[in-house]
Design an enzyme around this catalytic site. Structure first.
Site, mmCIF file in Angstrom:
data_model
loop_
_atom_site.group_PDB
_atom_site.id
_atom_site.type_symbol
_atom_site.label_atom_id
_atom_site.label_comp_id
_atom_site.label_asym_id
_atom_site.label_seq_id
_atom_site.Cartn_x
_atom_site.Cartn_y
_atom_site.Cartn_z
ATOM 1 N N TYR A 1 0.837 -1.213 0.000
ATOM 2 C CA TYR A 1 0.000 0.000 0.000
ATOM 3 C C TYR A 1 0.869 1.259 0.000
ATOM 4 O O TYR A 1 0.612 2.219 0.726
ATOM 5 C CB TYR A 1 -0.988 0.000 1.169
ATOM 6 C CG TYR A 1 -1.765 -1.286 1.289
ATOM 7 C CD1 TYR A 1 -2.382 -1.860 0.173
ATOM 8 C CD2 TYR A 1 -1.871 -1.960 2.506
ATOM 9 C CE1 TYR A 1 -3.075 -3.053 0.276
ATOM 10 C CE2 TYR A 1 -2.574 -3.156 2.617
ATOM 11 C CZ TYR A 1 -3.165 -3.701 1.498
ATOM 12 O OH TYR A 1 -3.855 -4.885 1.602
ATOM 13 N N HIS A 2 1.918 1.230 -0.850
ATOM 14 C CA HIS A 2 2.818 2.361 -1.044
ATOM 15 C C HIS A 2 2.805 2.791 -2.518
ATOM 16 O O HIS A 2 3.864 2.887 -3.145
ATOM 17 C CB HIS A 2 4.248 1.974 -0.662
ATOM 18 C CG HIS A 2 4.470 1.703 0.789
ATOM 19 N ND1 HIS A 2 5.607 1.071 1.270
ATOM 20 C CD2 HIS A 2 3.710 1.979 1.880
ATOM 21 C CE1 HIS A 2 5.535 0.967 2.586
ATOM 22 N NE2 HIS A 2 4.392 1.509 2.977
ATOM 23 N N PRO A 3 1.659 3.075 -3.117
ATOM 24 C CA PRO A 3 1.648 3.426 -4.544
ATOM 25 C C PRO A 3 2.366 4.745 -4.798
ATOM 26 O O PRO A 3 2.293 5.676 -3.991
ATOM 27 C CB PRO A 3 0.158 3.528 -4.869
ATOM 28 C CG PRO A 3 -0.489 3.917 -3.578
ATOM 29 C CD PRO A 3 0.312 3.190 -2.517
#
Length: 503
Positions: free
Chosen positions: A442-444
């Site tokens: 969840y580090h786009p």
């Protein structure tokens, strides 16, 4: 007609930094627009409660297209739709990255020498950075075992030197999540914060951004407008390229195909999507150890409500180890994260079996994806292709990391606290398991990247090429994803954007 000096779209990690500083350090009229609602919720304020936000109305609930290299699975892509954005629902681990990340961009004004003072200003000012206040014994055992197995014995793992195993640095203060609204937003006469307002497009006239169109939740379907001398889009690595494309900025042929009139033809808007591939390894716990299996017990809620202490006061990630999956690497390429629970179980379940999960977040992936609008209707989610593990090197790195973790978990003092390995499990084919279970961290990032090349979507001052008075400030602007938990980098970009505008 509402008129401002600045409009900032998105009250997340970067957007709050931009708007808060503009309002605090000038007399300019600032409008901060957020699609989500208030962050005054237990699930936001109590650090460990954040997992209960996933899949709710406070989550954009994006998902990927079927991922060919991961068993054709659609992956959940959580992103905060609330004041604070993803800084209101993440795991709060504070890692800035390696000096190599910023120096290797070779972008004027963005070397480690340039950004280090900005990070220092953030840490010494609006944000509160500390350690998990009351870590479990097992987290301490993991740190000791990692060090005994050869991981550097260094407590400062936030960067720019990353090697080490430690209780995780986190943005938690006195037992409460310290998100960007808490750090940057104050009641000021020149700052207007508009929540539950979803922006549909940036208004562009004669090559210049002049305002936004938005709809208020609960106010019918009427489109409203606000105007300003400058517009900053800080809507995140999924929403920002989507919003630019809805505004006519992006790959012209694709925009025409979905009924959008192109304003600026830039094929790179929405390209380059990068996230840190992530795989779990899980062990059961030996008798006598409970971890977070009892975290739903009312006593922990009472401890947090009345004392801001106990299990709810910690991030789910209590400890980390930063490792090099091969010794010749110039810097760490993995973050190992401890979660004292079975992360494949339903977090809302009343009872959980005692377990310890190790997350493997791969910091230097080769795989790239894209974000493309599928419709001219702003309410239609974009097409998101992660292309996770599409590059062979990414899978091989995860296999190396899981094997390294097995070495650590076989080392005292953690080994005697563990039961059998549950995932992948003894004898399991590692590649097959990883492809069937891998997710993102969840580090786009990187979907509207800065660069010096004329075709880069943004220049080094975060300006959208081809449109005056329009900037982007969030993780989408990163040229390449850093070895970091990207919340810190996103806030730094927001600070830099405010610097540019104030100058």
């Amino acid at each position: 007609m509402a008129v401002y000096d600045y409009i900032v779209v998105g009250a997340g990690s970067a957007g709050c930094a931009v708007a808060g500083r503009l309002a605090a350090e000038s007399t300019s009229r600032v409008l901060l627009v957020e699609a989500g609602g208030s962050d005054r919720r237990l699930e936001v304020r109590a650090p460990l409660a954040n997992v209960r936000l996933f899949g709710t109305a406070l989550d954009w609930c994006y998902e990927s297209e079927p991922e060919a290299a991961c068993g054709d699975r659609r992956m959940p892509l959580h992103a905060g739709r609330v004041l604070g954005g993803t800084s209101a629902m993440n795991m709060m681990v504070w890692v800035k990255g390696s000096h190599l990340d910023y120096d290797d961009w070779q972008l004027p004004g963005w070397s480690w020498t340039d950004v280090a003072p900005v990070f220092a200003r953030i840490e010494q000012g609006p944000m509160r950075i500390g350690r998990n206040p009351c870590p479990d014994e097992l987290s301490g055992r993991f740190v000791a075992a990692a060090r005994a197995a050869g991981v550097c014995a260094d407590d400062d793992v936030s960067g720019p030197e990353l090697d080490g195993a430690a209780i995780a640095p986190v943005n938690i203060h006195r037992g409460r999540r310290w998100s960007t609204p808490r750090g940057y937003l104050r009641r000021r006469p020149n700052l207007t914060v508009l929540t539950r307002a979803e922006v549909g497009r940036v208004i562009i006239r004669k090559g210049r951004a002049v305002g936004i169109e938005y709809r208020r939740q609960g106010r019918g379907s009427r489109v409203q407008q606000a105007f300003a001398g400058h517009v900053v889009v800080s809507a995140g690595a999924y929403r920002t390229p989507h919003l630019l494309q809805l505004s006519g900025i992006g790959p012209a042929d694709h925009l025409r195909s979905v009924g959008i009139n192109p304003v600026i033809d830039n094929p790179l808007v929405g390209q380059g999507l990068t996230d840190h591939p992530h795989a779990w390894a899980i062990w059961s716990l030996a008798p006598g150890y409970v971890g977070l299996s009892d975290a739903s017990h009312p006593k922990w809620l009472l401890q947090w409500v009345f004392g801001r202490s106990g299990k709810l006061a910690n991030s789910g990630v209590e400890a980390v180890a930063h490792i090099r999956s091969t010794p010749e690497l110039p810097a760490c390429d993995f973050q190992l994260m401890t979660i004292l629970a079975d992360t494949t179980a339903d977090p809302a379940a009343d009872t959980l079996k005692p377990a310890l999960s190790i997350g493997h977040s791969y910091w230097t992936p080769k795989s790239r994806g894209e974000v493309l609008t599928r419709s001219s209707d702003p309410a239609t989610p974009p097409v998101i292709r992660m292309n996770l593990l599409s590059e062979r090197e990414d899978v091989e790195a995860l296999i190396r990391a899981v094997r390294r973790t097995r070495e650590i978990m076989a080392t005292e003092p953690i080994a005697s606290a563990l039961g059998p390995e549950l995932l992948p499990g003894p004898g399991t084919d590692l590649e097959s398991c990883i492809r069937q279970t891998a997710i993102t961290t969840y580090h786009p990032a990187c979907t509207v990247a800065m660069g010096t090349h004329p075709e880069s979507p943004l220049d080094e001052h975060l300006r959208v090429r081809g449109v005056d008075n329009l900037r982007v400030a969030d993780a989408s602007a990163l040229p390449r994803i850093p070895r970091a938990n990207t919340n810190a980098a996103a806030i730094m970009i927001g600070e830099r954007c405010a610097d540019f505008l104030l100058a």
